[in-house]
Enzyme design. Structure first.
Site: not given
Ligand code: ADP
Length: 305
Positions: A128, A180
Site C-alpha cells: 500500500e 489515491t
Molecule cells: P485501488 O484503490 O484500486 O487499490 P490505488 O490507487 O490505491 O487503487 O492503487 C492502484 C495503483 O497501484 C495504480 O497506480 C497501479 O498501477 C499500482 N499498482 C502496482 N502494483 C499493483 C497491483 N499488483 N495491483 C494493483 N495496483 C497496482
C-alpha cells in the site's frame, strides 16, 4: 514445485465516516493468484490479464510484499507469481490491497503458516505504501480477516473484527481516474470540534449498528462531514447518486476508499438491484462508462483454493 492458488477479494475502505479506520470485504470482484516457491532469492511476476501492471517486483505491490518476506526470512527462497486481476487498478475497491494481501497470505501458506495475521498485515502494508505513498490497512485488514474490520491503531497495530448483519453491497465504478495520492492531498488538515463530534458520533453509531444488527442505526450513521464534502467533488453526479440511491431504499453509502467507486448498503437483494438501476441510469445520462457490482459482505477474506 510447491504451488498455491488463492482468491483475494475487493474491499470497501472508510465506510463513509471511518476514514482510514474501517473497511469491509466484498464477495465480488476478486483477483486470482497462483504463487510458487523458488530456491533463489528472486520474484518473478506474470500478469494473466490486460491491465499492464509492472512485472518489475519493486514496482508491483505484490512484488514489494514478496521481497519484504524474502528479506525477513533471510534464506535462499523466492517466488513466482501469476496474477489474474479482476479488480481494476485505481477503482477504489482495493485493487492494490488484494494483490498485496493476497501475496502475503499465499506466501505464508507456502512457508507453513509461520506468520500471524497481524504480521501479514504489516507485510502487505509495504504494498500500500508503494501504491499510495502511505501505509494504511483499511483495505488490507478486511481483505485478510474478512467481514467488517476496525483498524483501531496502526502503531501499534490493533485490528478488531466487527460482527455485522447480512447486507447487500452495490458498487458503481465510474471509469474516471482519481489517484489515491491526489485524493489525499486535497483533504483539509484541520477539523473543527463541531465536525469531529458529529463524526465520532457517527462512527460509534455505525459500529453499534453493525454489532446490534440495527439497520436503521447503520443507515443514520452512514454520514461523513469531514472527508466526503471535499472528495465528492471529484466524482461526477455524486450528490444526485447518493440521494436517488437512498430514495430507492439503500440504507446509505458513499465513496469507496478514495473513489471513484461509490458503494451503497442495502437490506436485501431486491433493493440492492434497484440501487444498481439508479446508478446505471445516472451514469448513462451523464455519459460516463461504468461497471456495477451487486454483491454481499465476504466473511472469509482471502480464500486458499
Ligand atoms: P485501488 O484503490 O484500486 O487499490 P490505488 O490507487 O490505491 O487503487 O492503487 C492502484 C495503483 O497501484 C495504480 O497506480 C497501479 O498501477 C499500482 N499498482 C502496482 N502494483 C499493483 C497491483 N499488483 N495491483 C494493483 N495496483 C497496482
Amino acid at each position: 514445485m510447491k504451488t498455491i492458488k488463492i482468491k483475494s477479494p475487493g474491499t470497501v475502505a472508510n465506510l463513509v465516516c471511518g476514514f482510514d479506520i474501517l473497511g469491509l470485504a466484498l464477495n465480488e470482484p476478486a483477483d486470482w493468484m497462483e504463487l510458487s516457491l523458488l530456491d533463489k532469492p528472486e520474484v518473478i511476476i506474470y500478469n494473466r490479464d490486460n491491465y499492464n501492471l509492472p512485472t518489475d517486483p519493486e514496482k508491483n505491490v505484490a512484488g514489494v510484499v514478496l521481497l519484504s518476506i524474502i528479506e525477513k526470512m533471510g534464506e535462499d527462497i523466492g517466488f513466482s507469481l501469476s496474477v489474474e486481476k479482476h479488480i481494476k487498478p485505481g477503482s477504489g475497491i482495493g485493487s492494490s490491497a488484494a494483490s498485496a494481501a493476497g501475496a502475503a497470505v499465499a506466501a505464508n501458506q507456502l512457508l507453513g503458516n509461520i506468520f500471524t495475521n497481524e504480521e501479514l498485515v504489516q507485510f502487505a502494508m509495504n504494498g500500500e505504501k508503494l501504491a499510495s505513498g502511505v501505509k494504511h490497512a483499511d483495505n488490507i485488514a478486511p481483505c485478510i480477516y474478512g467481514g467488517v474490520t476496525l483498524i483501531r491503531s496502526i502503531h501499534p497495530l490493533d485490528i478488531v473484527s466487527i460482527p455485522a448483519p447480512d447486507m447487500f453491497v452495490t458498487v458503481v465504478h465510474p471509469q474516471i481516474e482519481i489517484r489515491t495520492a491526489d485524493a489525499r492531498q486535497i483533504l483539509k488538515q484541520q477539523v473543527s470540534l463541531k465536525d469531529a463530534i458529529k463524526q465520532w458520533g457517527n462512527i460509534a453509531g455505525l459500529v453499534t449498528g453493525f454489532m446490534k444488527g440495527d439497520y436503521e442505526l447503520i443507515g443514520r450513521s452512514l454520514e461523513d462531514v469531514i472527508i466526503e464534502p471535499v472528495r465528492s467533488i471529484l466524482i461526477p453526479g455524486f450528490e444526485e447518486l447518493k440521494g436517488k440511491c437512498k430514495e430507492a431504499g439503500a440504507l446509505g453509502g458513499g465513496i469507496s476508499g478514495s473513489g471513484p467507486s461509490v458503494f451503497m448498503l442495502s437490506k436485501n437483494e431486491t433493493i440492492a438491484r434497484d440501487v444498481e438501476s439508479v446508478m446505471r441510469d445516472i451514469y448513462n445520462r451523464i455519459g460516463i462508462k461504468y461497471n456495477t457490482y451487486v454483491t454481499t459482505i465476504n466473511n472469509k477474506g482471502i480464500e486458499i483454493l
